[in-house]
Write a protein that holds these residues in place. Structure first.
Motif, PDB file in Angstrom:
ATOM      1  N   GLU A 166     -33.399 -35.014   4.529  1.00 56.06           N
ATOM      2  CA  GLU A 166     -33.280 -33.737   4.869  1.00 56.06           C
ATOM      3  C   GLU A 166     -32.555 -33.274   6.383  1.00 56.06           C
ATOM      4  N   ASP A 167     -33.076 -34.343   7.130  1.00 54.66           N
ATOM      5  CA  ASP A 167     -32.586 -34.173   8.407  1.00 54.66           C
ATOM      6  C   ASP A 167     -31.426 -34.764   8.741  1.00 54.66           C
ATOM      7  N   GLU A 168     -30.193 -33.815   9.008  1.00 52.81           N
ATOM      8  CA  GLU A 168     -29.070 -34.396   9.059  1.00 52.81           C
ATOM      9  C   GLU A 168     -28.650 -34.921  10.413  1.00 52.81           C
ATOM     10  N   SER A 169     -29.535 -34.741  11.360  1.00 57.82           N
ATOM     11  CA  SER A 169     -29.403 -35.209  12.681  1.00 57.82           C
ATOM     12  C   SER A 169     -30.046 -36.369  12.877  1.00 57.82           C
ATOM     13  N   ALA A 170     -30.790 -37.177  12.082  1.00 56.81           N
ATOM     14  CA  ALA A 170     -31.595 -38.130  12.164  1.00 56.81           C
ATOM     15  C   ALA A 170     -30.898 -39.320  12.219  1.00 56.81           C
ATOM     16  N   GLU A 171     -31.266 -40.512  13.066  1.00 58.82           N
ATOM     17  CA  GLU A 171     -30.493 -41.677  13.134  1.00 58.82           C
ATOM     18  C   GLU A 171     -31.011 -42.617  12.062  1.00 58.82           C
ATOM     19  N   LEU A 172     -29.971 -43.039  11.296  1.00 60.93           N
ATOM     20  CA  LEU A 172     -30.570 -43.518   9.977  1.00 60.93           C
ATOM     21  C   LEU A 172     -30.722 -45.014  10.213  1.00 60.93           C
ATOM     22  N   GLU A 173     -29.997 -45.522  11.337  1.00 58.54           N
ATOM     23  CA  GLU A 173     -30.436 -46.765  11.517  1.00 58.54           C
ATOM     24  C   GLU A 173     -32.018 -46.914  12.127  1.00 58.54           C
ATOM     25  N   ASP A 174     -32.320 -46.235  12.877  1.00 60.75           N
ATOM     26  CA  ASP A 174     -33.916 -46.081  13.187  1.00 60.75           C
ATOM     27  C   ASP A 174     -34.839 -45.797  11.951  1.00 60.75           C
ATOM     28  N   ALA A 175     -34.312 -45.224  10.943  1.00 60.59           N
ATOM     29  CA  ALA A 175     -35.081 -44.867   9.541  1.00 60.59           C
ATOM     30  C   ALA A 175     -35.245 -46.553   9.040  1.00 60.59           C
ATOM     31  N   ILE A 176     -34.181 -47.088   8.967  1.00 63.88           N
ATOM     32  CA  ILE A 176     -34.275 -48.600   8.432  1.00 63.88           C
ATOM     33  C   ILE A 176     -35.377 -49.434   8.834  1.00 63.88           C
ATOM     34  N   ASP A 177     -35.452 -49.100  10.327  1.00 65.67           N
ATOM     35  CA  ASP A 177     -36.135 -50.145  11.081  1.00 65.67           C
ATOM     36  C   ASP A 177     -37.864 -49.580  10.521  1.00 65.67           C
ATOM     37  N   TYR A 178     -37.875 -48.181  10.836  1.00 65.70           N
ATOM     38  CA  TYR A 178     -39.494 -47.738  10.342  1.00 65.70           C
ATOM     39  C   TYR A 178     -39.571 -47.941   9.023  1.00 65.70           C
ATOM     40  N   LEU A 179     -38.701 -48.064   8.007  1.00 65.12           N
ATOM     41  CA  LEU A 179     -39.169 -48.519   6.619  1.00 65.12           C
ATOM     42  C   LEU A 179     -39.624 -49.961   6.364  1.00 65.12           C
ATOM     43  N   ALA A 180     -38.608 -50.720   7.267  1.00 65.62           N
ATOM     44  CA  ALA A 180     -39.084 -52.116   7.277  1.00 65.62           C
ATOM     45  C   ALA A 180     -40.459 -52.404   7.733  1.00 65.62           C
ATOM     46  N   LYS A 181     -41.047 -51.671   8.714  1.00 66.97           N
ATOM     47  CA  LYS A 181     -42.259 -51.993   9.157  1.00 66.97           C
ATOM     48  C   LYS A 181     -43.358 -51.335   8.188  1.00 66.97           C
ATOM     49  N   LEU A 182     -43.080 -50.361   7.530  1.00 65.54           N
ATOM     50  CA  LEU A 182     -43.874 -49.822   6.452  1.00 65.54           C
ATOM     51  C   LEU A 182     -44.046 -50.669   5.308  1.00 65.54           C
ATOM     52  N   GLU A 183     -42.945 -51.309   4.915  1.00 64.59           N
ATOM     53  CA  GLU A 183     -42.848 -52.319   3.845  1.00 64.59           C
ATOM     54  C   GLU A 183     -43.699 -53.627   4.141  1.00 64.59           C
ATOM     55  N   ASP A 184     -43.644 -54.064   5.457  1.00 62.91           N
ATOM     56  CA  ASP A 184     -44.524 -55.096   5.876  1.00 62.91           C
ATOM     57  C   ASP A 184     -46.013 -54.828   5.871  1.00 62.91           C
ATOM     58  N   SER A 185     -46.546 -53.261   6.268  1.00 60.68           N
ATOM     59  CA  SER A 185     -47.638 -53.088   6.289  1.00 60.68           C
ATOM     60  C   SER A 185     -48.203 -52.994   4.949  1.00 60.68           C
ATOM     61  N   THR A 186     -47.397 -52.583   4.127  1.00 61.53           N
ATOM     62  CA  THR A 186     -47.787 -52.459   2.487  1.00 61.53           C
ATOM     63  C   THR A 186     -48.139 -53.528   1.867  1.00 61.53           C
ATOM     64  N   GLY A 187     -47.149 -54.738   2.316  1.00 63.91           N
ATOM     65  CA  GLY A 187     -47.279 -55.905   1.819  1.00 63.91           C
ATOM     66  C   GLY A 187     -48.627 -56.565   2.424  1.00 63.91           C
ATOM     67  N   LYS A 188     -49.005 -56.378   3.531  1.00 65.46           N
ATOM     68  CA  LYS A 188     -50.381 -57.014   4.187  1.00 65.46           C
ATOM     69  C   LYS A 188     -51.362 -56.210   3.407  1.00 65.46           C
ATOM     70  N   VAL A 189     -51.355 -55.143   3.078  1.00 66.63           N
ATOM     71  CA  VAL A 189     -52.449 -54.192   2.326  1.00 66.63           C
ATOM     72  C   VAL A 189     -52.590 -54.755   0.941  1.00 66.63           C
ATOM     73  N   GLN A 190     -51.542 -55.066   0.198  1.00 63.48           N
ATOM     74  CA  GLN A 190     -51.282 -55.604  -0.874  1.00 63.48           C
ATOM     75  C   GLN A 190     -52.281 -56.928  -0.985  1.00 63.48           C
ATOM     76  N   LEU A 191     -51.618 -57.840   0.012  1.00 64.65           N
ATOM     77  CA  LEU A 191     -52.369 -59.108   0.141  1.00 64.65           C
ATOM     78  C   LEU A 191     -53.976 -59.224   0.345  1.00 64.65           C
ATOM     79  N   CYS A 192     -54.445 -58.263   1.209  1.00 64.74           N
ATOM     80  CA  CYS A 192     -55.836 -58.006   1.385  1.00 64.74           C
ATOM     81  C   CYS A 192     -56.425 -57.950   0.155  1.00 64.74           C
ATOM     82  N   LEU A 193     -56.112 -56.784  -0.639  1.00 62.07           N
ATOM     83  CA  LEU A 193     -56.565 -56.406  -2.115  1.00 62.07           C
ATOM     84  C   LEU A 193     -56.419 -57.517  -2.961  1.00 62.07           C
ATOM     85  N   MET A 194     -55.458 -58.305  -3.187  1.00 61.38           N
ATOM     86  CA  MET A 194     -55.418 -59.417  -4.048  1.00 61.38           C
ATOM     87  C   MET A 194     -56.514 -60.371  -3.434  1.00 61.38           C
ATOM     88  N   ASP A 195     -56.730 -60.625  -2.162  1.00 60.23           N
ATOM     89  CA  ASP A 195     -57.655 -61.595  -1.870  1.00 60.23           C
ATOM     90  C   ASP A 195     -59.027 -60.974  -1.868  1.00 60.23           C
TER      91      ASP A 195
END
Length: 317
Positions: A166-195
């Protein structure tokens, strides 16, 4: 750091450690929590247990036989817990040694799960009657913390979704970095749940379980199943936003390339006209014509406007 807890009338309470801690005080504790233990603390506890405490390199072993086993000291479980440092999630392993009358935990860092349990114990809000029940409470607190972390990730993901879609003025490269961090955090949560699921299964097989504890184990397992499904949803959302972000970036890049391509085509005919009249031949009919220079300029302008008008008519601009 060494912390001792006792159970008094069904309530967990933290003990005040004396300057010269006695062996009796240590042996009477129901929960012994070691965080980055000193050598003297390790030696004192090893004398009580008559066995060696696990070292950091032993705790981090990934083989099931090294993480879940039983020996003369008790039931051993090395379980992954979620930690946070400098705004990023990470995992750390906590070694559990469960004995009939005592629970011992060994870890290298402070964790929100244990900090919250200590705070609740000071307020006398933790009901427990045995070391086994206390172990279940620790894992219940762990799953609650993982659920909170997953909710926090989902909130941040909604913010990124607004920036990307929705935000036309957003820096999309920054969004990719943010999404990569969220993906990493979600993976660690999933790993803890499996353990945690593996730890609960091992406990169910090797400790005495009454009806109430069995129900607690089932509740934890159901919560883990629910959270695992939610992590799958979060992963799908992250992948969708990542693909969308990369698609928008490609569109922007294509627009830029399109502008340069059209500019090159528009300026090509005038450049050709200028090149023709810039040739140094002895015989050029327009060379001595008084209207040659305006004619050349007009021809260059017309050759530039013509392709631009054609592109506009085709809807390419």
């Amino acid at each position: 750091m060494l912390r001792l807890f006792e159970i008094n009338r069904g309530t967990l309470r933290e003990q005040t450690i004396e300057e010269t801690m006695s062996r009796q005080q240590l042996s009477e504790a129901v929960w012994i929590d070691l965080q980055e233990p000193e050598e003297d603390e390790r030696d004192l506890l090893e004398q009580l247990l008559r066995t060696e405490l696990p070292e950091s390199e032993d705790v981090d072993e990934i083989e099931a036989s090294a993480r879940y086993f039983i020996d003369s000291a008790g039931v051993h479980i090395h379980s992954l817990f979620l930690s946070q440092s400098e705004g990023r999630h990470d995992t750390t392993t906590v070694a559990f040694i469960l004995q009939p009358q005592r629970l011992i935990t060994v870890r290298d860092t402070e964790l929100a799960d244990f900090r919250l349990l200590r705070m609740r114990a000071r307020r006398q809000q933790v009901d427990a009657h045995s070391a086994q029940e206390l172990t279940v409470l620790v894992f219940e607190q762990k799953v609650e913390n993982l659920a909170d972390a997953l909710e926090d990730i989902h909130v941040k993901l909604s913010e990124v979704s607004y920036l990307v879609l929705e935000d036309e003025s957003a820096e999309l490269e920054d969004a990719i970095d943010y999404l990569a961090k969220l993906e990493d955090s979600t993976g660690k949560v999933q790993l803890c749940l499996m353990d945690t699921r593996r730890s609960i299964t091992f406990l169910q097989r090797h400790i005495h379980i009454d009806g109430e504890l069995q129900e607690s184990f089932r509740d934890i397992t159901r919560d883990i199943d629910t959270l695992m499904a939610h992590t799958g949803f979060v992963f799908n959302k992250i992948n969708f936003l990542m693909d969308s972000t990369q698609g928008f970036i490609n569109i922007e890049q294509n627009q830029i390339i399109k502008i340069f391509s059209i500019a090159a085509v528009v300026f090509l005919p005038p450049t050709m006209v200028a090149s023709i009249y810039g040739m140094n031949f002895d015989f050029m009919p327009e060379l001595k014509w008084i209207g040659g220079y305006p004619f050349a300029l007009f021809l260059m302008l017309l050759s530039g406007i013509a392709p631009y008008a054609y592109f506009k008519k085709k809807g390419w601009l």
